[in-house]
Design a protein around this motif. Structure first.
Motif, PDB file in Angstrom:
ATOM      1  N   SER A  28     -21.066  -3.043   7.022  1.00  0.00           N
ATOM      2  CA  SER A  28     -22.060  -4.045   7.376  1.00  0.00           C
ATOM      3  C   SER A  28     -22.111  -4.195   8.891  1.00  0.00           C
ATOM      4  CB  SER A  28     -21.744  -5.376   6.697  1.00  0.00           C
ATOM      5  OG  SER A  28     -20.468  -5.809   7.058  1.00  0.00           O
ATOM      6  N   LEU A  29     -23.285  -4.550   9.378  1.00  0.00           N
ATOM      7  CA  LEU A  29     -23.507  -4.809  10.795  1.00  0.00           C
ATOM      8  C   LEU A  29     -23.659  -6.306  10.965  1.00  0.00           C
ATOM      9  CD1 LEU A  29     -26.248  -2.070  11.303  1.00  0.00           C
ATOM     10  CD2 LEU A  29     -23.789  -1.842  11.707  1.00  0.00           C
ATOM     11  N   THR A  30     -23.280  -6.825  12.113  1.00  0.00           N
ATOM     12  CA  THR A  30     -23.423  -8.259  12.350  1.00  0.00           C
ATOM     13  C   THR A  30     -24.302  -8.505  13.562  1.00  0.00           C
ATOM     14  OG1 THR A  30     -21.409  -8.332  13.672  1.00  0.00           O
ATOM     15  CG2 THR A  30     -21.183  -8.831  11.332  1.00  0.00           C
ATOM     16  N   GLY A  31     -25.027  -9.615  13.518  1.00  0.00           N
ATOM     17  CA  GLY A  31     -25.892 -10.008  14.614  1.00  0.00           C
ATOM     18  C   GLY A  31     -26.131 -11.497  14.589  1.00  0.00           C
ATOM     19  N   LYS A  32     -27.179 -11.924  15.292  1.00  0.00           N
ATOM     20  CA  LYS A  32     -27.547 -13.346  15.375  1.00  0.00           C
ATOM     21  C   LYS A  32     -29.046 -13.468  15.193  1.00  0.00           C
ATOM     22  CE  LYS A  32     -24.064 -15.986  16.950  1.00  0.00           C
ATOM     23  NZ  LYS A  32     -23.453 -16.933  16.081  1.00  0.00           N
ATOM     24  N   THR A  33     -29.467 -14.455  14.398  1.00  0.00           N
ATOM     25  CA  THR A  33     -30.897 -14.713  14.265  1.00  0.00           C
ATOM     26  C   THR A  33     -31.404 -15.418  15.514  1.00  0.00           C
ATOM     27  OG1 THR A  33     -30.619 -16.874  13.224  1.00  0.00           O
ATOM     28  CG2 THR A  33     -30.730 -14.965  11.758  1.00  0.00           C
ATOM     29  N   ARG A  34     -32.686 -15.218  15.800  1.00  0.00           N
ATOM     30  CA  ARG A  34     -33.355 -15.975  16.861  1.00  0.00           C
ATOM     31  C   ARG A  34     -34.262 -17.014  16.219  1.00  0.00           C
ATOM     32  NH1 ARG A  34     -37.794 -13.127  20.484  1.00  0.00           N
ATOM     33  NH2 ARG A  34     -39.029 -13.654  18.670  1.00  0.00           N
ATOM     34  N   ASP A  35     -34.993 -16.592  15.187  1.00  0.00           N
ATOM     35  CA  ASP A  35     -35.824 -17.519  14.429  1.00  0.00           C
ATOM     36  C   ASP A  35     -35.999 -17.005  13.007  1.00  0.00           C
ATOM     37  OD1 ASP A  35     -38.276 -15.800  14.437  1.00  0.00           O
ATOM     38  OD2 ASP A  35     -38.304 -16.294  16.558  1.00  0.00           O
ATOM     39  N   ILE A  36     -36.389 -17.931  12.142  1.00  0.00           N
ATOM     40  CA  ILE A  36     -36.498 -17.609  10.723  1.00  0.00           C
ATOM     41  C   ILE A  36     -37.624 -18.431  10.103  1.00  0.00           C
ATOM     42  CG2 ILE A  36     -34.742 -19.325  10.122  1.00  0.00           C
ATOM     43  CD1 ILE A  36     -33.815 -17.371   7.909  1.00  0.00           C
ATOM     44  N   SER A  37     -38.277 -17.864   9.086  1.00  0.00           N
ATOM     45  CA  SER A  37     -39.274 -18.589   8.292  1.00  0.00           C
ATOM     46  C   SER A  37     -39.087 -18.167   6.838  1.00  0.00           C
ATOM     47  CB  SER A  37     -40.696 -18.258   8.758  1.00  0.00           C
ATOM     48  OG  SER A  37     -41.094 -16.988   8.284  1.00  0.00           O
ATOM     49  N   SER A  38     -39.899 -18.701   5.953  1.00  0.00           N
ATOM     50  CA  SER A  38     -39.798 -18.307   4.551  1.00  0.00           C
ATOM     51  C   SER A  38     -40.310 -16.886   4.328  1.00  0.00           C
ATOM     52  CB  SER A  38     -40.570 -19.286   3.661  1.00  0.00           C
ATOM     53  OG  SER A  38     -41.933 -19.296   4.028  1.00  0.00           O
ATOM     54  N   HIS A  39     -40.993 -16.306   5.296  1.00  0.00           N
ATOM     55  CA  HIS A  39     -41.541 -14.946   5.162  1.00  0.00           C
ATOM     56  C   HIS A  39     -40.868 -13.907   6.031  1.00  0.00           C
ATOM     57  CE1 HIS A  39     -45.377 -17.183   3.885  1.00  0.00           C
ATOM     58  NE2 HIS A  39     -44.749 -16.775   2.817  1.00  0.00           N
ATOM     59  N   GLY A  40     -40.097 -14.323   7.025  1.00  0.00           N
ATOM     60  CA  GLY A  40     -39.521 -13.327   7.921  1.00  0.00           C
ATOM     61  C   GLY A  40     -38.412 -13.873   8.787  1.00  0.00           C
ATOM     62  N   GLY A  77     -35.403  -7.227   2.523  1.00  0.00           N
ATOM     63  CA  GLY A  77     -36.615  -7.151   3.321  1.00  0.00           C
ATOM     64  C   GLY A  77     -36.860  -5.770   3.885  1.00  0.00           C
ATOM     65  N   ARG A  78     -37.809  -5.734   4.802  1.00  0.00           N
ATOM     66  CA  ARG A  78     -38.225  -4.484   5.436  1.00  0.00           C
ATOM     67  C   ARG A  78     -38.440  -4.744   6.912  1.00  0.00           C
ATOM     68  NH1 ARG A  78     -43.356  -3.008   6.179  1.00  0.00           N
ATOM     69  NH2 ARG A  78     -44.035  -4.531   4.655  1.00  0.00           N
ATOM     70  N   ILE A  79     -37.925  -3.836   7.735  1.00  0.00           N
ATOM     71  CA  ILE A  79     -38.074  -3.957   9.188  1.00  0.00           C
ATOM     72  C   ILE A  79     -39.501  -3.592   9.584  1.00  0.00           C
ATOM     73  CG2 ILE A  79     -37.315  -3.056  11.424  1.00  0.00           C
ATOM     74  CD1 ILE A  79     -34.578  -2.517  10.070  1.00  0.00           C
ATOM     75  N   ILE A  80     -40.149  -4.461  10.345  1.00  0.00           N
ATOM     76  CA  ILE A  80     -41.519  -4.166  10.784  1.00  0.00           C
ATOM     77  C   ILE A  80     -41.603  -3.840  12.273  1.00  0.00           C
ATOM     78  CG2 ILE A  80     -42.652  -5.448   8.936  1.00  0.00           C
ATOM     79  CD1 ILE A  80     -43.063  -7.745  10.973  1.00  0.00           C
ATOM     80  N   ARG A  81     -40.562  -4.237  13.038  1.00  0.00           N
ATOM     81  CA  ARG A  81     -40.586  -3.952  14.480  1.00  0.00           C
ATOM     82  C   ARG A  81     -39.169  -3.950  15.028  1.00  0.00           C
ATOM     83  NH1 ARG A  81     -42.850  -8.384  16.341  1.00  0.00           N
ATOM     84  NH2 ARG A  81     -41.141  -9.185  17.571  1.00  0.00           N
ATOM     85  N   VAL A  82     -38.919  -3.027  15.975  1.00  0.00           N
ATOM     86  CA  VAL A  82     -37.638  -2.970  16.666  1.00  0.00           C
ATOM     87  C   VAL A  82     -37.922  -3.011  18.160  1.00  0.00           C
ATOM     88  CG1 VAL A  82     -35.563  -1.604  17.097  1.00  0.00           C
ATOM     89  CG2 VAL A  82     -36.568  -1.639  14.807  1.00  0.00           C
ATOM     90  N   ASP A  83     -37.321  -3.979  18.856  1.00  0.00           N
ATOM     91  CA  ASP A  83     -37.485  -4.132  20.310  1.00  0.00           C
ATOM     92  C   ASP A  83     -36.180  -3.748  20.992  1.00  0.00           C
ATOM     93  OD1 ASP A  83     -40.008  -5.308  19.816  1.00  0.00           O
ATOM     94  OD2 ASP A  83     -39.097  -7.295  19.628  1.00  0.00           O
ATOM     95  N   GLY A  94     -33.635  -6.074  19.259  1.00  0.00           N
ATOM     96  CA  GLY A  94     -34.245  -7.176  18.526  1.00  0.00           C
ATOM     97  C   GLY A  94     -34.987  -6.602  17.334  1.00  0.00           C
ATOM     98  N   VAL A  95     -34.843  -7.220  16.173  1.00  0.00           N
ATOM     99  CA  VAL A  95     -35.424  -6.702  14.941  1.00  0.00           C
ATOM    100  C   VAL A  95     -36.251  -7.783  14.260  1.00  0.00           C
ATOM    101  CG1 VAL A  95     -34.906  -5.697  12.677  1.00  0.00           C
ATOM    102  CG2 VAL A  95     -33.457  -5.134  14.635  1.00  0.00           C
ATOM    103  N   ALA A  96     -37.504  -7.452  13.951  1.00  0.00           N
ATOM    104  CA  ALA A  96     -38.367  -8.336  13.168  1.00  0.00           C
ATOM    105  C   ALA A  96     -38.454  -7.757  11.761  1.00  0.00           C
ATOM    106  CB  ALA A  96     -39.755  -8.412  13.792  1.00  0.00           C
ATOM    107  N   ALA A  97     -38.197  -8.591  10.762  1.00  0.00           N
ATOM    108  CA  ALA A  97     -38.218  -8.122   9.378  1.00  0.00           C
ATOM    109  C   ALA A  97     -38.977  -9.099   8.496  1.00  0.00           C
ATOM    110  CB  ALA A  97     -36.793  -7.948   8.859  1.00  0.00           C
ATOM    111  N   ILE A  98     -39.675  -8.542   7.515  1.00  0.00           N
ATOM    112  CA  ILE A  98     -40.343  -9.331   6.484  1.00  0.00           C
ATOM    113  C   ILE A  98     -39.340  -9.572   5.370  1.00  0.00           C
ATOM    114  CG2 ILE A  98     -42.103  -9.271   4.674  1.00  0.00           C
ATOM    115  CD1 ILE A  98     -43.805  -7.563   6.525  1.00  0.00           C
ATOM    116  N   LEU A  99     -39.240 -10.807   4.905  1.00  0.00           N
ATOM    117  CA  LEU A  99     -38.380 -11.126   3.768  1.00  0.00           C
ATOM    118  C   LEU A  99     -39.208 -10.980   2.497  1.00  0.00           C
ATOM    119  CD1 LEU A  99     -36.461 -14.268   5.086  1.00  0.00           C
ATOM    120  CD2 LEU A  99     -35.782 -11.849   5.188  1.00  0.00           C
ATOM    121  N   GLU A 100     -38.792 -10.075   1.633  1.00  0.00           N
ATOM    122  CA  GLU A 100     -39.524  -9.845   0.383  1.00  0.00           C
ATOM    123  C   GLU A 100     -38.980 -10.681  -0.759  1.00  0.00           C
ATOM    124  OE1 GLU A 100     -38.994  -5.619   0.274  1.00  0.00           O
ATOM    125  OE2 GLU A 100     -40.781  -5.282   1.509  1.00  0.00           O
ATOM    126  N   ARG A 101     -37.694 -10.994  -0.682  1.00  0.00           N
ATOM    127  CA  ARG A 101     -37.043 -11.792  -1.717  1.00  0.00           C
ATOM    128  C   ARG A 101     -35.833 -12.470  -1.096  1.00  0.00           C
ATOM    129  NH1 ARG A 101     -33.181  -9.752  -5.180  1.00  0.00           N
ATOM    130  NH2 ARG A 101     -32.592 -11.344  -6.628  1.00  0.00           N
TER     131      ARG A 101
END
Length: 112
Positions: A28-40, A77-83, A94-101
């Motif tokens: 497993s990899l570890t990181g930190k969230t910057r922001d979160i919503s019910s969709h991503g 989820g699925r990664i939609i963007r990598v910065d 930085g990784v943006a991901a869509i939460l599917e479930r």
């Protein structure tokens, strides 16, 4: 730039554990969230990930935030963007991901 977000985002810096979907044996990899919503979610991590990749995430809401017990958010989820970042940032990508479930799990054992 058009903001296509349909759910409110919350700025939360939470620990996140990332691994490939259904791969319990994988490191497993570890990181930190910057922001979160019910969709991503947007998180920072040291390892480079690929847009389009599927992933399993576990985020931990500490008892101080929930005013009770620790809460785990397990999501797929699925990664939609990598910065890719430059400079002296702790996490290089930085990784943006869509939460599917997702499911929310309360750590009731810690409350006793």
């Amino acid at each position: 730039m058009v903001n296509r977000r349909t759910a409110r985002r919350y700025e939360l810096s939470l620990p996140v554990i990332v691994r490939g979907p259904g791969d319990k044996a994988a490191a497993s990899l570890t990181g930190k969230t910057r922001d979160i919503s019910s969709h991503g979610v947007y998180f920072s991590i040291d390892n480079n990930l690929s847009a389009g990749a599927r992933l399993d995430l576990t985020m931990i809401l500490p008892a101080e935030v929930t005013r009770g017990t620790e809460v785990f958010i397990r999501a797929t989820g699925r990664i939609i963007r990598v910065d890719v970042r430059s400079g002296n940032s702790d996490h290089k990508v930085g990784v943006a991901a869509i939460l599917e479930r997702y499911e929310i799990i309360r750590n009731e054992a810690a409350s006793g």
